[in-house]
Structures are given as structure tokens and as C-alpha cells.
Write a protein that holds these residues in place. Sequence first.
Motif, mmCIF file in Angstrom:
data_model
loop_
_atom_site.group_PDB
_atom_site.id
_atom_site.type_symbol
_atom_site.label_atom_id
_atom_site.label_comp_id
_atom_site.label_asym_id
_atom_site.label_seq_id
_atom_site.Cartn_x
_atom_site.Cartn_y
_atom_site.Cartn_z
ATOM 1 N N GLY A 1 -6.480 -113.962 -31.860
ATOM 2 C CA GLY A 1 -5.599 -113.406 -30.838
ATOM 3 C C GLY A 1 -6.343 -112.506 -29.875
ATOM 4 N N THR A 2 -7.262 -111.697 -30.405
ATOM 5 C CA THR A 2 -8.056 -110.805 -29.570
ATOM 6 C C THR A 2 -8.985 -111.594 -28.657
ATOM 7 O OG1 THR A 2 -8.003 -109.022 -31.204
ATOM 8 C CG2 THR A 2 -9.796 -108.976 -29.610
ATOM 9 N N GLY A 3 -9.712 -112.552 -29.223
ATOM 10 C CA GLY A 3 -10.675 -113.318 -28.439
ATOM 11 C C GLY A 3 -10.036 -114.136 -27.339
ATOM 12 N N LEU A 4 -8.975 -114.858 -27.679
ATOM 13 C CA LEU A 4 -8.334 -115.726 -26.689
ATOM 14 C C LEU A 4 -7.708 -114.917 -25.567
ATOM 15 C CD1 LEU A 4 -7.701 -118.656 -26.003
ATOM 16 C CD2 LEU A 4 -5.569 -118.435 -27.280
ATOM 17 N N SER A 5 -7.026 -113.820 -25.893
ATOM 18 C CA SER A 5 -6.388 -113.005 -24.857
ATOM 19 C C SER A 5 -7.429 -112.350 -23.955
ATOM 20 C CB SER A 5 -5.489 -111.944 -25.489
ATOM 21 O OG SER A 5 -6.207 -111.111 -26.388
ATOM 22 N N ALA A 6 -8.561 -111.918 -24.514
ATOM 23 C CA ALA A 6 -9.619 -111.307 -23.709
ATOM 24 C C ALA A 6 -10.208 -112.316 -22.725
ATOM 25 C CB ALA A 6 -10.712 -110.741 -24.613
ATOM 26 N N LEU B 1 -0.783 -107.780 -18.455
ATOM 27 C CA LEU B 1 -1.704 -107.474 -19.546
ATOM 28 C C LEU B 1 -0.923 -107.162 -20.819
ATOM 29 C CD1 LEU B 1 -3.664 -107.350 -17.154
ATOM 30 C CD2 LEU B 1 -4.658 -105.281 -18.156
ATOM 31 N N ILE B 2 0.103 -106.322 -20.683
ATOM 32 C CA ILE B 2 0.907 -105.942 -21.844
ATOM 33 C C ILE B 2 1.659 -107.155 -22.385
ATOM 34 C CG2 ILE B 2 2.762 -104.460 -22.674
ATOM 35 C CD1 ILE B 2 0.177 -103.005 -21.886
ATOM 36 N N ALA B 3 2.226 -107.956 -21.462
ATOM 37 C CA ALA B 3 2.984 -109.137 -21.891
ATOM 38 C C ALA B 3 2.097 -110.136 -22.623
ATOM 39 C CB ALA B 3 3.643 -109.796 -20.679
ATOM 40 N N THR B 4 0.868 -110.321 -22.138
ATOM 41 C CA THR B 4 -0.046 -111.271 -22.764
ATOM 42 C C THR B 4 -0.452 -110.823 -24.160
ATOM 43 O OG1 THR B 4 -0.914 -111.954 -20.594
ATOM 44 C CG2 THR B 4 -2.249 -112.472 -22.526
ATOM 45 N N THR B 5 -0.770 -109.537 -24.313
ATOM 46 C CA THR B 5 -1.128 -109.056 -25.648
ATOM 47 C C THR B 5 0.069 -109.118 -26.591
ATOM 48 O OG1 THR B 5 -0.685 -106.747 -24.994
ATOM 49 C CG2 THR B 5 -2.950 -107.556 -24.780
ATOM 50 N N GLY B 6 1.264 -108.862 -26.048
ATOM 51 C CA GLY B 6 2.467 -108.982 -26.879
ATOM 52 C C GLY B 6 2.683 -110.406 -27.343
ATOM 53 N N LEU B 7 2.475 -111.361 -26.421
ATOM 54 C CA LEU B 7 2.625 -112.773 -26.775
ATOM 55 C C LEU B 7 1.580 -113.188 -27.807
ATOM 56 C CD1 LEU B 7 4.126 -115.404 -26.207
ATOM 57 C CD2 LEU B 7 2.499 -115.863 -24.352
ATOM 58 N N ALA B 8 0.340 -112.699 -27.648
ATOM 59 C CA ALA B 8 -0.711 -112.991 -28.629
ATOM 60 C C ALA B 8 -0.333 -112.436 -29.997
ATOM 61 C CB ALA B 8 -2.041 -112.397 -28.168
ATOM 62 N N SER B 9 0.262 -111.243 -30.009
ATOM 63 C CA SER B 9 0.717 -110.645 -31.272
ATOM 64 C C SER B 9 1.806 -111.487 -31.909
ATOM 65 C CB SER B 9 1.243 -109.228 -31.017
ATOM 66 O OG SER B 9 0.260 -108.397 -30.449
ATOM 67 N N LEU B 10 2.730 -111.952 -31.084
ATOM 68 C CA LEU B 10 3.870 -112.732 -31.567
ATOM 69 C C LEU B 10 3.414 -114.051 -32.185
ATOM 70 C CD1 LEU B 10 6.986 -112.922 -31.672
ATOM 71 C CD2 LEU B 10 6.918 -113.929 -29.392
ATOM 72 N N LEU B 11 2.488 -114.738 -31.532
ATOM 73 C CA LEU B 11 2.051 -116.058 -31.988
ATOM 74 C C LEU B 11 1.149 -115.991 -33.221
ATOM 75 C CD1 LEU B 11 1.328 -117.774 -28.539
ATOM 76 C CD2 LEU B 11 3.335 -118.048 -30.011
ATOM 77 N N THR B 12 0.390 -114.914 -33.358
ATOM 78 C CA THR B 12 -0.543 -114.826 -34.486
ATOM 79 C C THR B 12 0.049 -114.084 -35.685
ATOM 80 O OG1 THR B 12 -1.525 -112.826 -33.499
ATOM 81 C CG2 THR B 12 -2.596 -114.940 -33.023
ATOM 82 N N ALA B 13 1.210 -113.468 -35.517
ATOM 83 C CA ALA B 13 1.837 -112.713 -36.614
ATOM 84 C C ALA B 13 2.060 -113.545 -37.878
ATOM 85 C CB ALA B 13 3.149 -112.087 -36.142
#
Length: 408
Positions: free
Chosen positions: A59-64, A252-264
Motif C-alpha cells: 500500500g505504501t509503495g503503490l501510493s507513493a 493525497l489524503i483520499a489516495t492514502t485512505g483508499l490504499a488503507s481500505l484496500l489493503t486492510a
Amino acid sequence: MYSRLRQLRTDFSISAFIVGLIATMVSYAGPLLIVFQAAEVVNLSHELVSSWIWAISFGTGLSAIVLSIWFKAPIITAWSTPGLVLLVASWSAYSFSDAIGAFVISGLAITLLGISGLFSKIMAYVPQAITTAMLAGILLSFGVQVFVSIPDFPALAIAMLISYLCAKRWTPRYAVLIALLVGTAVALGFGRMHFDTIQVELVKPIFTMPTFSLDAIIGLGVPLFIVTMASQNAPGMGVLKADGYDTPASPLIATTGLASLLTAPFGSHGINLAAITAAICTGKEAHPDPGKRYIAGISSGLFYLLFGMFGATIVSVFSAFPKELTAVIAGLALFASLSSSLTSAMSVPSERESALITFLVTISGISIGGIGAAFWGLVAGVLTNLILNGDVRRMLKKSKEQDIDVSG
């Protein structure tokens, strides 16, 4: 597509690539170890821990990578370190699947906050002097660690510091890289590298169906959401602003939130904007041209994806390095950002007291309600600025006009 790839090749630099690697190393060398502490609280299996590390790395790598290419800026993301501390303290009361459900709710809330634009409205009321003072407070302890490490391993710390200063004079773009190479050579010479402990093992991600417990949502999900936004995303935006990147907060916030949601469901407790590792990549150490530092963000993301494939075993790689080397290289890499943050924080005479209070509260390390000192420093600075310089009626009027514009 071809033109974008050609632009990437043109903008590529070894310094930005290496800085991205260093940022990733700092993340794995410190905060990742808290994952194992949290896992011990609920006796997670090796397979679930490996999946968790893969999830936060992916999630960190893809969003970055996506955000850095999208905005052509070094957008560095990370997993929530305050969130890990929260799990160590509170996770034992909930089942693993209930915790996954709480992670999902937290990620969803962050996504909605980003999409709504509310976070951008809040940040509009925070003067740059306060955000840079908060950043300086966060970075200070890392700068101090360069000198704290001298008594523990003087040959390594002094050699790295001197090589950094010499390189800074004659080849500043590669000062951090040269210090890293010198530190590695010294550690090898003193027999302080322990490569025999490294074990390579590919990860097998495990999907866990979330269950939703009100107790877990209130006890884990809500606090996780608060500490992630307050202690990670707010400082993360401050880092970007301090180095001149006027990147909109909402996507930026929305993308990290989406990454959190998908990888949870794979174990990730939350992805957010980075502050410490971001400061490594947004400064001049990455590249003299701010428009080419986004390569560091892409580099960092690629290393997260690569390292995440090996799950928990990546810890053995970084544990091979002496802890003093990691501490010194992180501090040296942040010297430029710390200097510019302090300068910016004190550049406006009318806001110096606000910036000073923000800085002092941030370095105090206080934690109230599970929320770290960075957030309380921000709050203290804003309140101080409001008392000393604020026009409450004008602020209320501005807020009302914004509400009318949104509704209209």
C-alpha cells in the motif's frame, strides 16, 4: 505514455534514487519493529505477520509511486507508526477479524475526509510558520541522534559526519550517499555487520474477511483514524509545504485512505502521508531542482514493493546494520530539511512566538488521548497565533463564505 517514460529517464538522478532507498531503509529499520511487538500482543502467526508487512509495504509503495508521478512531486507515504503504538496498547481486547473490520472503517473514514475536501479547509487556517516549526520539532531528535551515537560507536559516527561535511563542500548532491558508504565500510571493518542472520523468504498474502464489532470500531477504528490524521497526515502536508510543494491535500489524503481500505483485509492497519521519511526526499539532498525530486518518491515506492515481497524477513536484512549507522544516516539526511524548517519557522516576526510554542510542544513528546506531540504542537501554535494575531470575526466570516460557496 511514451513521453512520460522519456521524461522519467530525463529527470532520473542517482542522488534521488539513493535518497529514496535511504527513506525506505529508515522506515524498515525502526517503525517496522513495532509490528512485531503488536503481533505478540495477539499471538499472530508468522504467516499473518508476513502478510501484514506485505500489505503495508504494498500500500505504501503503490501510493507513493502513483502520487509522485501524478503530481510530479516527492509524495512519500508510510504506514501509521502511532497506529502501531495504539495496537500494542489496545489490540489484546479484540479478535483479529474485528481488528481488520476496524482497519476498514478507519480507511473508509480517511478516504471520505479526503474526498470531501474538509482536510484542505482545516489546513488553510494554519500559517506556514507553524507547520514548519512543527516539522522542525519532529526532525530535531533525528538530528541530535547523529551526536548521541558518537559515544556508542565513535569511529563510525565521526567518520560518517566528517565524510558528510567534506562531501557537502565539494560534491553536495552525493553527501548522504558517501556518508552511507563510509559508514558501511567502517561497520564492516569493525565486524559489526551480521549478514549471517539474513533469511530470504517470499511472502504469501492472506485475505481475512473483516467482521464489524462496535467495540472494536470505537476502541480501535476511531482512535486509529484520529492519530493517523493528527499525527501523520498533518505533519506530512507540513513537510511538503515547508519545501515549497503546494500540492492539494484532498487527493493525497483520499489516495492514502483508499490504499488503507484496500489493503486492510490483508492486515494493513493504515497508510498515510509520511513526515520523517518524506523530509529526507523533499530536500536538496535528493536533487537541486525541486521539479526532479519526485524521482525519490518513485524510488522509495519501488523499494517498498520490492522489500515487501519478502515480508517479515526484511527485518533481518536491516538488523544486519548497526543501529548507530541507521541513526546517523537518518540524521545526516535530514540536516538540510531541519535547517530550512527552522529558518522558515522564524522568518515572519509576527508569527515567531506561535512558531516557537509549536516547536517546544512538539519536541516535548507529550501524548494526550493517544495523540502525539506533533498534533498538540500544531494546536498550540494555531491557538497562540489566534490570540496574538487573529481576527476571530474575520475568520468566522471567511468560514461562512466558504460554506456558502460549497453549498452553492
